[in-house]
Design an enzyme around this catalytic site. Structure first.
Site, PDB file in Angstrom:
ATOM      1  N   ASP A   1      18.190  28.544  44.614  1.00  0.00           N
ATOM      2  CA  ASP A   1      17.918  27.361  45.441  1.00  0.00           C
ATOM      3  C   ASP A   1      19.195  26.935  46.154  1.00  0.00           C
ATOM      4  OD1 ASP A   1      19.374  25.199  43.646  1.00  0.00           O
ATOM      5  OD2 ASP A   1      18.207  26.455  42.291  1.00  0.00           O
TER       6      ASP A   1
ATOM      7  N   ASP B   1      20.414  23.828  45.711  1.00  0.00           N
ATOM      8  CA  ASP B   1      20.713  22.566  45.037  1.00  0.00           C
ATOM      9  C   ASP B   1      19.929  21.461  45.766  1.00  0.00           C
ATOM     10  OD1 ASP B   1      22.082  21.429  42.792  1.00  0.00           O
ATOM     11  OD2 ASP B   1      23.505  20.488  44.155  1.00  0.00           O
TER      12      ASP B   1
END
Length: 291
Positions: A209, A211
């Site tokens: 991802d 974050d």
């Protein structure tokens, strides 16, 4: 029962594929039980000890992983090299989800974890951490990851936070301003303990991802992490398979196996016999029991 390579499985990697001659062992250490039963098996002629960091049921949060017991147990099995497989978030646009990163530096932002085998007793030990990862193992892991197929970043700084919560947006932007590259919750104290145990250590970081800083991407969540990890697990397994033949070619000139040689500050005569006995696995060649 012995093994040469230790693999710490992270979120989504709870077993090693294709192991032969498999046996499971439980090891009791001065620091309690490891995260779970250790699976020992053979892959391409190499004996491997696999330990799921969070337990097979993912019952250990990052702050409660018994890291000292884990590394003590791997050392007791004769392991020389340890590869930690870790899920991480990206703090850089160019480091995309499903990429692999082989970090070469780490910053510790944890606050409540034991940082040393020698916190409570034993001699005072100051190991060097200027280069926190084994240069030989890290280079071999880079080559293996490239051969396995995913997009690989050959270096980067891993920021380790305490967790178990993910970052706030303000924190995420702060870490980006510090020029950190990836963020996770498990690199520390593993880096520290591997060095104190004189083990060659490297991290295979799986990016799941961005974050929470990226405005065009969904903020990190458990569902996002697990979905991306499931896509990446096979590539991680391929990387480990590609690594094995490269281990035999390592020159073995790194300083990992002698990290304690000049790091013990306490005078030998001041280290009691019972402490020498308890820590013989780590200190025996420098502070033998009989002296």
């Amino acid at each position: 029962m012995e093994a040469q390579l230790g693999v710490l499985g992270g979120s989504g990697l709870y077993r090693m594929a294709d192991l032969e001659d498999v046996e499971e062992v439980r090891i009791t250490t001065p620091f309690g039980e490891p995260s779970d039963t250790i699976t020992i098996g053979t892959l391409q002629g190499l004996r491997i000890a696999f330990l799921p960091r969070h337990g097979r049921a993912h019952q250990h949060s990052p702050s409660r992983v018994p890291a000292r017991a884990n590394f003590w147990a791997l050392k007791a099995l004769g392991v020389r090299w340890v590869v930690s497989v870790s899920a991480v978030g990206s703090l850089r646009e160019e480091v995309r989800p499903l990429d692999f990163v082989i970090p070469d530096q780490v910053v510790d932002r944890t606050v409540r974890r034991p940082r040393s085998f020698f916190d409570e007793e034993g001699p005072v030990v100051h190991v060097p951490l200027d280069e926190p990862f084994c240069p030989e193992l890290r280079a071999a892991l880079v080559q293996a990851a490239i051969a396995a197929g995913p997009r690989v970043h050959e270096r980067g700084t891993y920021l380790c936070i305490e967790g178990p919560q993910f970052s706030t947006k303000a924190e995420s932007h702060l870490y980006r301003s510090w020029e950190m590259d990836i963020i996770g919750m498990t690199a520390m104290p593993e880096v520290r303990l591997a060095r104190e145990a004189e083990l060659c250590f490297a991290i295979l970081a799986l990016v799941t991802d961005y974050d929470v800083w990226h405005t065009a991407e969904e903020p990190v969540s458990v569902s996002v992490v697990l979905e991306r990890l499931h896509q990446n697990v096979e590539a991680a397994q391929r990387t480990l398979r590609e690594l094995i033949p490269r281990l035999e070619q390592l020159p073995g000139t790194c300083a990992c196996s002698s990290a304690l040689q000049n790091a013990i500050v306490t005078r030998p005569e001041a280290v009691p016999r019972d402490v020498r006995e308890r820590y013989a696995l780590l200190l025996g060649k420098y502070l033998p029991v009989e002296s």
